[in-house]
Each structure stands twice: as C-alpha cells, then as structure tokens.
Motif scaffolding. Structure first.
Motif, PDB file in Angstrom:
ATOM      1  N   LYS A  17       5.336  14.582  -8.693  1.00  0.00           N
ATOM      2  CA  LYS A  17       6.577  13.799  -8.760  1.00  0.00           C
ATOM      3  C   LYS A  17       6.474  12.707  -7.850  1.00  0.00           C
ATOM      4  O   LYS A  17       7.023  11.542  -8.164  1.00  0.00           O
ATOM      5  CB  LYS A  17       7.577  14.708  -8.289  1.00  0.00           C
ATOM      6  CG  LYS A  17       8.977  13.957  -8.191  1.00  0.00           C
ATOM      7  CD  LYS A  17      10.067  15.004  -7.835  1.00  0.00           C
ATOM      8  CE  LYS A  17      11.380  14.383  -7.517  1.00  0.00           C
ATOM      9  NZ  LYS A  17      12.405  15.404  -7.086  1.00  0.00           N
ATOM     10  N   ILE A  18       5.498  12.837  -6.737  1.00  0.00           N
ATOM     11  CA  ILE A  18       5.423  11.676  -5.949  1.00  0.00           C
ATOM     12  C   ILE A  18       4.383  10.620  -6.449  1.00  0.00           C
ATOM     13  O   ILE A  18       4.620   9.618  -6.292  1.00  0.00           O
ATOM     14  CB  ILE A  18       4.402  12.268  -4.762  1.00  0.00           C
ATOM     15  CG1 ILE A  18       5.572  13.110  -3.771  1.00  0.00           C
ATOM     16  CG2 ILE A  18       4.207  11.051  -3.849  1.00  0.00           C
ATOM     17  CD1 ILE A  18       4.781  13.651  -2.313  1.00  0.00           C
ATOM     18  N   HIS A  19       3.373  11.161  -7.058  1.00  0.00           N
ATOM     19  CA  HIS A  19       2.555   9.991  -7.787  1.00  0.00           C
ATOM     20  C   HIS A  19       3.186   9.385  -8.980  1.00  0.00           C
ATOM     21  O   HIS A  19       3.328   8.166  -8.994  1.00  0.00           O
ATOM     22  CB  HIS A  19       1.352  11.039  -8.466  1.00  0.00           C
ATOM     23  CG  HIS A  19       0.131  11.164  -7.716  1.00  0.00           C
ATOM     24  ND1 HIS A  19      -0.496  10.345  -6.832  1.00  0.00           N
ATOM     25  CD2 HIS A  19      -0.314  12.445  -7.578  1.00  0.00           C
ATOM     26  CE1 HIS A  19      -1.404  10.865  -6.318  1.00  0.00           C
ATOM     27  NE2 HIS A  19      -1.510  12.081  -6.663  1.00  0.00           N
ATOM     28  N   GLY A  36       4.245   5.602  -8.453  1.00  0.00           N
ATOM     29  CA  GLY A  36       3.467   4.489  -9.397  1.00  0.00           C
ATOM     30  C   GLY A  36       4.450   3.759 -10.027  1.00  0.00           C
ATOM     31  O   GLY A  36       4.008   2.575 -10.741  1.00  0.00           O
ATOM     32  N   GLN A  37       5.798   3.654  -9.943  1.00  0.00           N
ATOM     33  CA  GLN A  37       6.675   2.645 -10.194  1.00  0.00           C
ATOM     34  C   GLN A  37       6.533   1.378  -9.693  1.00  0.00           C
ATOM     35  O   GLN A  37       6.363   1.360  -8.444  1.00  0.00           O
ATOM     36  CB  GLN A  37       8.059   3.232 -10.094  1.00  0.00           C
ATOM     37  CG  GLN A  37       8.419   4.383 -10.829  1.00  0.00           C
ATOM     38  CD  GLN A  37       8.189   4.104 -12.372  1.00  0.00           C
ATOM     39  OE1 GLN A  37       8.997   3.206 -12.914  1.00  0.00           O
ATOM     40  NE2 GLN A  37       7.997   5.051 -13.121  1.00  0.00           N
ATOM     41  N   PRO A  38       6.629   0.352 -10.326  1.00  0.00           N
ATOM     42  CA  PRO A  38       6.448  -1.082  -9.605  1.00  0.00           C
ATOM     43  C   PRO A  38       7.281  -1.326  -8.543  1.00  0.00           C
ATOM     44  O   PRO A  38       8.363  -0.848  -8.454  1.00  0.00           O
ATOM     45  CB  PRO A  38       6.403  -2.115 -10.747  1.00  0.00           C
ATOM     46  CG  PRO A  38       6.247  -1.462 -11.868  1.00  0.00           C
ATOM     47  CD  PRO A  38       6.778   0.089 -11.684  1.00  0.00           C
ATOM     48  N   ILE A  50       1.765   0.677  -6.460  1.00  0.00           N
ATOM     49  CA  ILE A  50       1.391   1.652  -5.724  1.00  0.00           C
ATOM     50  C   ILE A  50       0.308   2.641  -6.052  1.00  0.00           C
ATOM     51  O   ILE A  50       0.850   3.513  -6.982  1.00  0.00           O
ATOM     52  CB  ILE A  50       2.328   2.135  -4.646  1.00  0.00           C
ATOM     53  CG1 ILE A  50       3.212   1.144  -4.360  1.00  0.00           C
ATOM     54  CG2 ILE A  50       1.933   2.719  -3.497  1.00  0.00           C
ATOM     55  CD1 ILE A  50       4.703   1.449  -3.426  1.00  0.00           C
ATOM     56  N   LEU A  51      -0.774   2.746  -5.516  1.00  0.00           N
ATOM     57  CA  LEU A  51      -1.372   4.209  -5.770  1.00  0.00           C
ATOM     58  C   LEU A  51      -1.695   5.075  -4.559  1.00  0.00           C
ATOM     59  O   LEU A  51      -1.710   4.341  -3.534  1.00  0.00           O
ATOM     60  CB  LEU A  51      -2.766   3.818  -6.357  1.00  0.00           C
ATOM     61  CG  LEU A  51      -2.698   3.042  -7.742  1.00  0.00           C
ATOM     62  CD1 LEU A  51      -4.041   2.701  -8.381  1.00  0.00           C
ATOM     63  CD2 LEU A  51      -2.068   4.242  -8.786  1.00  0.00           C
ATOM     64  N   SER A  52      -1.625   6.286  -4.782  1.00  0.00           N
ATOM     65  CA  SER A  52      -1.884   7.117  -3.495  1.00  0.00           C
ATOM     66  C   SER A  52      -3.060   8.367  -3.727  1.00  0.00           C
ATOM     67  O   SER A  52      -3.013   8.687  -5.230  1.00  0.00           O
ATOM     68  CB  SER A  52      -0.603   7.503  -2.981  1.00  0.00           C
ATOM     69  OG  SER A  52       0.107   8.468  -4.084  1.00  0.00           O
ATOM     70  N   SER A  53      -3.395   8.727  -2.649  1.00  0.00           N
ATOM     71  CA  SER A  53      -4.101   9.833  -2.758  1.00  0.00           C
ATOM     72  C   SER A  53      -3.490  10.948  -1.919  1.00  0.00           C
ATOM     73  O   SER A  53      -2.963  10.773  -1.003  1.00  0.00           O
ATOM     74  CB  SER A  53      -5.593   9.639  -2.226  1.00  0.00           C
ATOM     75  OG  SER A  53      -6.314   8.663  -3.007  1.00  0.00           O
ATOM     76  N   LYS A  61      -9.869   4.800 -10.323  1.00  0.00           N
ATOM     77  CA  LYS A  61      -9.021   3.694 -11.044  1.00  0.00           C
ATOM     78  C   LYS A  61      -8.595   3.157  -9.786  1.00  0.00           C
ATOM     79  O   LYS A  61      -8.194   3.331  -8.622  1.00  0.00           O
ATOM     80  CB  LYS A  61      -7.723   4.516 -11.315  1.00  0.00           C
ATOM     81  CG  LYS A  61      -6.657   3.426 -11.943  1.00  0.00           C
ATOM     82  CD  LYS A  61      -5.515   4.223 -12.678  1.00  0.00           C
ATOM     83  CE  LYS A  61      -4.463   3.489 -13.047  1.00  0.00           C
ATOM     84  NZ  LYS A  61      -3.354   3.778 -13.579  1.00  0.00           N
ATOM     85  N   ASP A  62      -8.751   1.567  -9.562  1.00  0.00           N
ATOM     86  CA  ASP A  62      -8.491   0.849  -8.613  1.00  0.00           C
ATOM     87  C   ASP A  62      -6.760   0.500  -8.656  1.00  0.00           C
ATOM     88  O   ASP A  62      -6.275   0.615  -9.543  1.00  0.00           O
ATOM     89  CB  ASP A  62      -9.103  -0.700  -8.748  1.00  0.00           C
ATOM     90  CG  ASP A  62     -10.575  -0.500  -8.726  1.00  0.00           C
ATOM     91  OD1 ASP A  62     -11.256  -1.105  -9.427  1.00  0.00           O
ATOM     92  OD2 ASP A  62     -11.096   0.410  -7.804  1.00  0.00           O
ATOM     93  N   THR A  63      -6.383   0.234  -7.485  1.00  0.00           N
ATOM     94  CA  THR A  63      -5.045  -0.261  -7.295  1.00  0.00           C
ATOM     95  C   THR A  63      -4.891  -1.684  -8.024  1.00  0.00           C
ATOM     96  O   THR A  63      -5.652  -2.421  -7.484  1.00  0.00           O
ATOM     97  CB  THR A  63      -4.465  -0.112  -5.929  1.00  0.00           C
ATOM     98  OG1 THR A  63      -4.654   1.404  -5.514  1.00  0.00           O
ATOM     99  CG2 THR A  63      -3.125  -0.252  -6.002  1.00  0.00           C
ATOM    100  N   HIS A  64      -3.973  -2.039  -8.628  1.00  0.00           N
ATOM    101  CA  HIS A  64      -3.684  -3.264  -9.179  1.00  0.00           C
ATOM    102  C   HIS A  64      -2.351  -3.795  -8.483  1.00  0.00           C
ATOM    103  O   HIS A  64      -1.403  -3.398  -8.449  1.00  0.00           O
ATOM    104  CB  HIS A  64      -3.398  -3.232 -10.746  1.00  0.00           C
ATOM    105  CG  HIS A  64      -4.518  -2.500 -11.560  1.00  0.00           C
ATOM    106  ND1 HIS A  64      -5.574  -3.130 -11.690  1.00  0.00           N
ATOM    107  CD2 HIS A  64      -4.492  -1.345 -12.124  1.00  0.00           C
ATOM    108  CE1 HIS A  64      -6.322  -2.610 -12.713  1.00  0.00           C
ATOM    109  NE2 HIS A  64      -5.700  -1.260 -12.854  1.00  0.00           N
TER     110      HIS A  64
END
Length: 452
Positions: free
Chosen positions: A391-393, A397-399, A409-412, A445-448
């Motif tokens: 759910k967090i991802h 992931g929303q702009p 935003i991308l997160s680990s 996958k790179d963050t855009h």
C-alpha cells in the motif's frame, strides 16, 4: 413571642460584635441581639419564633442538630463551626459556643462571623492547589479538570468553561467545557466571544446578569439566553497579553454571582493563567523533544519508547508485530536539482501519505534524512506487514507536485517480524534496515523526475 426570663443589660449586649442567640427547647429563636441582623441579614422580628435549623446550610443541618441535642444534655460546646444561609442567599461561616440553661429551658449561644477568615483560608488553599496543579498535571486537559475542582471550592461552578485564544486563527476555542444543562460550547460561542472582546479591551472581569441587563452597554445586553441567570467572565492575563478566559454560568435554578465573586475569581485567575502558560510551555518542549520539527512525526527517541512498549505488550499477549524500514530512492537528486526547500516539501508529503497507509494505533517515525520507520502493532495476519508495504509503494508512487515540478517517488522497504526476525528493539530495526538495503541494491528501476 415573649422571652421566658429577664435579660439584663440588653443595651450592652446589642453593642457586642458577636450575635447573642437564645433558642428554646423546641429549637425556636426567642431572642437575638442586634448583631444578628448584621451577620445573618435578618432583623430580630423576622426570626423570633422561627426554627433555628431553617437558617443552617442544608449540608450542615444533621450535624448541627446532633450537637444541639448534646448541649441540651448538659455538655457545653465551644468554638463549633458550621454554615448558615444569609437572607441574601450568601453563605455565612459561623463559629459559635453554646450551653444549656436547665432552669430556663433554653440554649444560649454566642455566634461569631468568620466568613472573611474562611474565604481567606480557602483562597490561600486554592492558590497553593493551583501552583501544585501546574507542576503535576499530565497535560492541559488534566490541568483544566484540576482548575475546575479548585474553582468549585471558592464558588459555585457547575457550569464552567475555559476558552483559549488562538492568535494564529484569531479565534476563541473552548478547551474545557462543563454544563449542567448539556448546552454545547457551540451554543454558547456567540455570548462567549462578546464577553471575551469586552474583557480583552478592558482587562477586567465582566459580570452579566438578567436582572440588570438594561443597565449594561448595548453590546452586552444580548449575552446569554432564556436559561441563563448570570455570566461571569474573567480574563487569563499573561505576560504577553490575554491568552483566554474563564467562563462561569448560573441558570434560573442556580446561584446568583456577585461582585465579590467577580473580584475573587479575578484574583485567582492570574495564578491560573500562569499555570496554563507553564503547562503549554512544557507541552511544547516535550513535543519538540519527541517529534521531528519538519514532518511532526515521532523522532528516533519516541520511536524507541513506543517500540519498547509495543514489544512488552506483544510478549505479554503473545501477539505478532512488525517493523518497516523505509528509504526514499535518489532523494539526494531532489535536493541537488530542485533545492532543499523542495526536498523538505517532499519529506512532508511523504510523511502525510505514510500516515494514510497505517492505522491510528501504528507509528510512523522519521529517524533522519529520508529514512522512515513504521511500527505495526497487534497484527492479526502474518502477511499484514507486506500488505501495508504494498500500500505504501502504491501511495508513494502517485506523482507529487512540488511548485512547478512533478516528482515521482520511489522507495525501498525492509520488513522485520516479531518474534521471527528479532526480539529486541535494535535487532528488529537492524533486520528491517538490512532487508531495505537488500531491496534497494536489487532495484533496477530508476526513479524518474519530470517537469510538470
């Protein structure tokens, strides 16, 4: 009613500051000296032949009758204290001594008015209690409840409110409100605001009663409603101005507040304002020591406190819990390309989105930089932490709009479960951190980052 015996030197008796009272064996007044009217408000002809007990405060009647019975058996009593109701409705504190005259079948008593002394003692006790409350109250709500109890020892306070002024919003907010008729603070808001405007401009308490409404300034004549008999408003004056007000109300079936009540409350309100300011300052300092100033999330210290408590509870209840360690990918690029202000804005938005993904009983903390920890308590499903992570991802992931820029935003996220992955605070955090780092290394996958 004629006195059943001769009283000598009545003229001298009437010069005494204490009241001389004579009561027959049925408990009715047969004589009172002139001081009786000054103390109780009744001229002698209004009480002669009337039961003495009718003047005693209802709460003190049973004990007073018991003492009277004991006196009539031949046991004189010295310096007995009880309360009477004056003709004007005010309470009089009386110290009296009495003995029984068997030959005349009467009780002879000397009554001394100690009301002022009692009020002074009560005020001193109240001031001490206010000071003590400021040091022991857990928070503002606890302080306000204590203040209500203290005010109740000074005057009737069945309908009591504390309103604080929000300087930023320029509004008056009821922080504490008790009303015997269940009238909400919203119903009373308009009257309270009018009274507050008055006490702010004058720095003085205001007493508004229905029986003298027409003598008030037009701006105060509409204060109250059909139920209210009196409003008493007292400013909470602090060093930097008025921070709020105390409001007391009495209704048609209640007490009538007086100018003396107004002055009494004005006197103690200074100490109450100091207590409120101290508690507010302590709350701000405590908050600053436990919360991240940028995101207002719990910091590392508070996280460890909650994690320690959660672990103890999980052991006791044999429940599952989990720790999620989250890191934003390529956060440094946001700071480098868009500036630190944009980076701060991004962290604030991440904090807001993370709180939307968990329950109120869970904890989202920022432990530094772009690192966040989520503490999930009382899990009913073994895979619940993974569901939260997904759910967090999706949510992150929303702009995100940062001024004129759109950021993706991308997160680990690494997950540690209790008790499988650790049984202490640090072991769980270390396991979740290692799992997060492994996911970051494997992420291809790179963050855009794009412009909007």
């Amino acid at each position: 009613m004629d006195t059943p015996f001769n009283i000598t030197s009545v003229g001298f008796i009437d010069l005494l500051p204490d009241a001389i009272c004579i009561v027959d064996e049925t408990g009715r007044f047969v004589f009172v000296s002139s001081a009786f009217e000054r103390i109780f408000g009744y001229p002698p002809h209004e009480v002669i032949g009337k039961p003495m007990i009718n003047l005693v405060h209802p709460d003190d009647r049973a004990n007073t009758l018991a003492i009277a019975d004991d006196i009539m058996t031949g046991n004189p009593r010295i310096n007995i204290e009880n309360r009477y109701i004056r003709k004007d409705g005010e309470i009089a504190h009386i110290m009296w001594s009495a003995r029984w005259s068997p030959e005349n079948k009467v009780r002879i008593a000397v009554a001394r008015d100690i009301t002022n002394r009692k009020k002074a003692e009560t005020v001193r006790s109240a001031l001490y209690a206010i000071s003590e409350a400021a040091h022991v109250a857990e928070d503002l709500q606890d302080l306000f409840e204590r203040m209500h109890g203290i005010i109740s020892t000074l005057l009737p306070a069945e309908n009591f409110s504390i309103a604080l002024h929000d300087a930023e919003q320029q509004s008056l907010n009821f922080a504490y409100h008790v009303d015997q008729h269940q009238q909400s603070s919203a119903v009373l808001q308009q009257s309270a605001e009018k009274l507050y405007a008055e006490i702010v401009s004058t720095h003085q308490p205001v007493l508004v009663c229905t029986n003298d409404r027409l003598t008030l300034p037009p701006r105060l004549q509409t204060v109250g409603n059909q139920h209210a008999l009196c409003w008493l408003a007292v400013p909470l004056l602090a060093k930097n101005g008025t921070i709020g007000a105390l409001f007391l109300r009495s209704y048609n079936d209640g007490s009538h507040y007086t100018e003396q009540d107004k002055e009494l409350l004005r006197f103690v309100s200074v100490q109450i304002a100091t207590a409120v300011e101290r508690t507010q300052l302590y709350a701000r300092l405590q908050h600053a020591s436990q919360y991240d100033p940028l995101t207002d999330l719990p910091n590392r210290g508070l996280l460890f406190d909650r994690l320690r408590t959660s672990l103890a509870r999980a052991r006791r209840r044999q429940e599952m819990m989990a720790v999620l360690f989250l890191d934003l990918d390529r956060f440094k690029e946001v700071n480098d390309t868009l500036g630190h202000a944009a980076g701060d804005q991004l962290l604030q938005e991440v904090a807001r989105r993370l709180k939307q993904c968990v329950r109120e009983t869970d904890t989202v903390a920022r432990i530094g930089g772009d690192e966040f920890v989520i503490l999930i308590e009382s899990m009913q499903q073994p895979d619940y932490a993974s569901i939260v992570a997904d759910k967090i991802h999706a949510t992150l992931g929303q702009p995100l709009q940062l001024d004129e820029h759109v950021v993706h935003i991308l997160s680990s996220i690494g997950i540690a479960h209790y008790p499988n992955d650790g049984e202490s605070e640090q072991s769980l955090l270390d396991h979740a951190d290692a799992a997060m780092y492994e996911q970051k290394q494997q992420r291809k996958k790179d963050t855009h980052f794009g412009e909007g």
